[in-house]
Design a protein around this motif. Structure first.
Motif, PDB file in Angstrom:
ATOM      1  N   HIS A  21      21.238  21.848 -39.968  1.00 38.41           N
ATOM      2  CA  HIS A  21      20.173  21.200 -40.739  1.00 38.41           C
ATOM      3  C   HIS A  21      19.944  21.938 -42.054  1.00 38.41           C
ATOM      4  O   HIS A  21      19.673  21.331 -43.088  1.00 38.41           O
ATOM      5  CB  HIS A  21      18.886  21.132 -39.921  1.00 38.41           C
ATOM      6  N   VAL A  22      20.030  23.252 -42.020  1.00 33.42           N
ATOM      7  CA  VAL A  22      19.894  24.061 -43.239  1.00 33.42           C
ATOM      8  C   VAL A  22      21.071  25.022 -43.302  1.00 33.42           C
ATOM      9  O   VAL A  22      21.653  25.369 -42.278  1.00 33.42           O
ATOM     10  CB  VAL A  22      18.565  24.851 -43.273  1.00 33.42           C
ATOM     11  N   GLU A  70      18.762  22.728 -47.976  1.00 34.89           N
ATOM     12  CA  GLU A  70      18.991  21.473 -47.270  1.00 34.89           C
ATOM     13  C   GLU A  70      19.010  20.351 -48.290  1.00 34.89           C
ATOM     14  O   GLU A  70      18.578  20.522 -49.425  1.00 34.89           O
ATOM     15  CB  GLU A  70      17.898  21.231 -46.221  1.00 34.89           C
ATOM     16  N   HIS A  76       9.330  17.002 -44.219  1.00 38.25           N
ATOM     17  CA  HIS A  76       9.332  17.227 -42.771  1.00 38.25           C
ATOM     18  C   HIS A  76       9.067  18.703 -42.559  1.00 38.25           C
ATOM     19  O   HIS A  76       9.080  19.491 -43.501  1.00 38.25           O
ATOM     20  CB  HIS A  76      10.671  16.803 -42.161  1.00 38.25           C
ATOM     21  N   HIS A  78       9.762  22.251 -39.760  1.00 36.99           N
ATOM     22  CA  HIS A  78      10.943  22.839 -39.115  1.00 36.99           C
ATOM     23  C   HIS A  78      10.582  23.602 -37.849  1.00 36.99           C
ATOM     24  O   HIS A  78       9.473  24.126 -37.719  1.00 36.99           O
ATOM     25  CB  HIS A  78      11.653  23.796 -40.085  1.00 36.99           C
TER      26      HIS A  78
HETATM   27 ZN   LIG Z   1      14.592  20.451 -43.302  1.00 37.84          ZN
END
Ligand SMILES: [Zn+2]
Ligand SMILES: [Zn+2]
Length: 130
Positions: A21-22, A70, A76, A78
């Motif tokens: 995701h990152v 990202e 959003h 985390h």
């Molecule tokens: Zn993120």
């Protein structure tokens, strides 16, 4: 030799493919190399800086010293694994009502936030139980 101009597109393609995701800069370099698109570290760094400037990437501050990046997308929050440092996205935890209530309480105009929940990812959690 990889042309530097290809690198930003390769970074975006890599992130769209997912798998993480990152990414740290090191992970971007690793994943590009694994995809046969190896580039030297300074080219990766310049690519990331350019994408940040264009608003296509965002820097994720996780407060542990390592900058992560990202794809820029809707807000959003985390969740992070304290053991292996995996990071996943979760829906925003603070609805507009919470932000408005905190503005009323503090007098601050709240413009942004990021919430990070720390714990163990499924893999590490399984290991801890064993
Ligand atoms: Zn993120
Ligand atoms: Zn949020």
């Amino acid at each position: 030799m990889a042309r530097p101009s290809r690198i930003p597109r390769q970074i975006v393609d890599l992130m769209v493919r997912g798998g993480r995701h990152v990414w740290t800069l090191e992970q971007i370099a690793e994943d590009l190399a694994a995809a046969g698109q190896g580039a030297d570290f300074s080219s990766v760094w310049r690519g990331v800086e350019r994408l940040l400037g264009e608003g296509r990437l965002t820097r994720v501050g996780l407060d542990d010293g390592a900058a992560r990046y990202e794809l820029a997308e809707a807000h959003h929050d985390h969740v992070r694994c304290l053991r292996c440092h995996a990071v996943a996205a979760i829906p925003c935890l603070l609805g507009p009502g919470v932000v408005a209530a905190m503005e009323a309480r503090t007098g601050y105009l709240i413009q942004t936030h990021s919430v990070v929940l720390d714990g163990l990812c499924p893999a590490c959690r399984g290991g801890a139980a064993a």
